[in-house]
Each structure stands twice: as structure tokens, then as C-alpha cells.
Write an enzyme that holds these catalytic residues in place. Structure first.
Site, mmCIF file in Angstrom:
data_model
loop_
_atom_site.group_PDB
_atom_site.id
_atom_site.type_symbol
_atom_site.label_atom_id
_atom_site.label_comp_id
_atom_site.label_asym_id
_atom_site.label_seq_id
_atom_site.Cartn_x
_atom_site.Cartn_y
_atom_site.Cartn_z
ATOM 1 N N GLU A 158 42.996 41.769 42.160
ATOM 2 C CA GLU A 158 41.939 41.259 41.285
ATOM 3 C C GLU A 158 40.570 41.725 41.785
ATOM 4 O OE1 GLU A 158 42.654 36.893 40.844
ATOM 5 O OE2 GLU A 158 44.332 37.374 42.159
ATOM 6 N N HIS A 217 44.078 38.682 36.290
ATOM 7 C CA HIS A 217 45.067 38.069 37.187
ATOM 8 C C HIS A 217 46.489 38.464 36.782
ATOM 9 C CE1 HIS A 217 46.141 35.268 40.316
ATOM 10 N NE2 HIS A 217 46.827 34.488 39.506
#
Length: 238
Positions: free
Chosen positions: A203, A65
Site C-alpha cells: 500500500e 488495500h
């Protein structure tokens, strides 16, 4: 806390983090033995490898992230960054940002990044991106990720002002594209303040909420199986 094991081999170096999550921790079944290995190489690439095993069937969806602003941390918004996403589809979401179970084509929509486009071009129209994009099928020429899976091209993003960019490849079926919609007064590097759209995330992932949508690829890891996924970033400067 994860245990950290640094390593060096040839023209690369990195660190392997490992953790054993006991059966029932945070409500997840099974003792999960997980590791994440970051490898930085002299060719300006960063590989992230996620591995895990379990003794009971359990959902698993590991990702990275990191927030990116290729202008430099705290140097304005990411609206002028140019993004290509190798994704023919995306997962629409509810007001709670949970996938509805549909899989829609990006064709003719604000979600179409198949050709290079400014991140900010349709940002206001969608209220900011926080969606899973469905990665296009791998070609026969796709390189191996070293785990028996093809390393599919996912994204290419760069900032024209700084010339910085990276290409992202991975083995997962989806990538979550997030444009920092909820960043409000966050203090980051150099105590600079980060507001909405001052950074983005890409992601690699299984489809979110797959356990509740039988048409999505399964995100369940079974005993005897090995979870083994790779994401690779190749950095460049124009």
C-alpha cells in the site's frame, strides 16, 4: 457511496470514483472533494491516481488495500513469492502496530528486501510484516507520474510457480507491506478459505500516524493545495 464514471481513451480504459466528504464526517475537518481513478492499459499496467482538495486543513492518506496471491486466489500461502523492496529504512511499531516515531535502517535485519528474497524467509522471526517501508530517493532517471512528481520504483514481486509478477511504482514516501497476518477463516473468491499469510498487500502511503510525529513528512492537506498521488502496477509473466 462513491459516484462512478467509466471512460475509454486510446489503448486504455478505466473508471473514476468521486466522493464529497462533508466537514466533520468521521471527525475529519473540512469538506473534502476526493477522486480515485483506475486506468488499465494495453501494456498490462494499472494506474491508480488519488486526487483531493479541502476547505480546511485536514489529514489525508489514501491508498489501495488489494490482497494479492500470485499463485491464484486461495492457492496456498505467499511464503515462496520473491520480493524486492526499494527501501533503505522502515518504521518500527508498538504492540498496537502504531509507528513509534523512529526510522531505522533495514541493513542486516529481517526487513531488508533490497535484494530479492522469499517473503517467508524471515516471516516467523518478525511474526508477520505489517510495517511501513521508507522508499529510497528517486534517481534522476525516474519517469514522471504526470503530476509533477517522479514515479519512484517501490517493489518487484513474483511467484516462481505461476510466473506471475508485477512491478510497483509510486509517488508516496512509504509503502505498507502486510502479509495477511490476521486472515483467519475468511471466505474469498470461489468460496475458498483464506488463512494467515495466504495473501499480501503493498500500500503506497504517507507515513502512518504522521500527525503525531513531527519528524515524519506532513500528511496535512491545506486549503488551496491539491492532493495528487499516483501508484502504478506493471504486470508481467515469466
Amino acid at each position: 457511496l462513491w459516484e462512478a464514471f467509466p471512460f475509454s481513451r486510446g489503448s486504455s480504459a478505466g473508471v473514476r470514483f468521486s466522493y464529497v466528504s462533508p466537514d466533520g464526517e468521521e471527525g475529519y475537518p473540512g469538506t473534502l472533494k476526493a477522486s480515485v481513478t483506475y486506468t488499465l492499459s494495453d501494456d498490462d499496467s494499472l494506474e491508480i491516481r488519488y486526487e483531493a482538495t479541502t476547505d480546511k486543513a485536514t489529514p489525508i492518506n489514501l491508498t489501495n488495500h488489494t490482497y494479492w496471491n500470485l499463485k491464484g486466489a486461495g492457492n496456498g500461502t505467499i511464503g515462496d513469492h520473491l520480493l524486492t523492496l526499494h527501501a533503505d529504512g522502515y518504521l518500527p511499531v508498538s504492540n498496537e502496530l502504531i509507528p513509534t516515531g523512529e526510522l531505522l535502517s533495514v541493513d542486516g535485519t529481517a526487513f531488508d528486501f533490497r535484494s530479492e528474497k522469499r517473503i517467508g524467509a524471515d516471516l516467523d522471526a518478525v511474526g508477520g510484516y505489517d510495517h511501513c517501508f521508507v522508499i529510497s530517493a528517486a534517481s534522476d532517471s525516474a519517469p514522471s507520474a504526470g503530476n509533477g512528481k517522479p514515479l519512484r520504483p517501490i517493489a518487484d514481486v513474483h511467484d516462481p510457480a505461476s510466473g506471475r509478477g508485477f512491478r510497483l511504482g509510486g509517488t508516496q514516501p512509504g509503502v505498507q507491506f502486510y502479509t495477511g497476518n490476521s486472515l483467519t477463516g475468511i471466505l474469498g473468491r470461489g468460496w475458498k478459505e483464506f488463512g494467515p499469510h495466504t495473501a499480501f498487500c503493498l500500500e503506497t502511503e504517507a507515513f502512518p500516524d504522521a500527525v503525531n510525529h513531527p519528524t515524519f513528512p506532513s500528511a496535512i492537506l491545506e486549503p488551496g493545495q491539491k492532493y495528487d498521488e499516483v501508484a502504478k502496477l506493471d504486470f508481467y509473466r515469466n
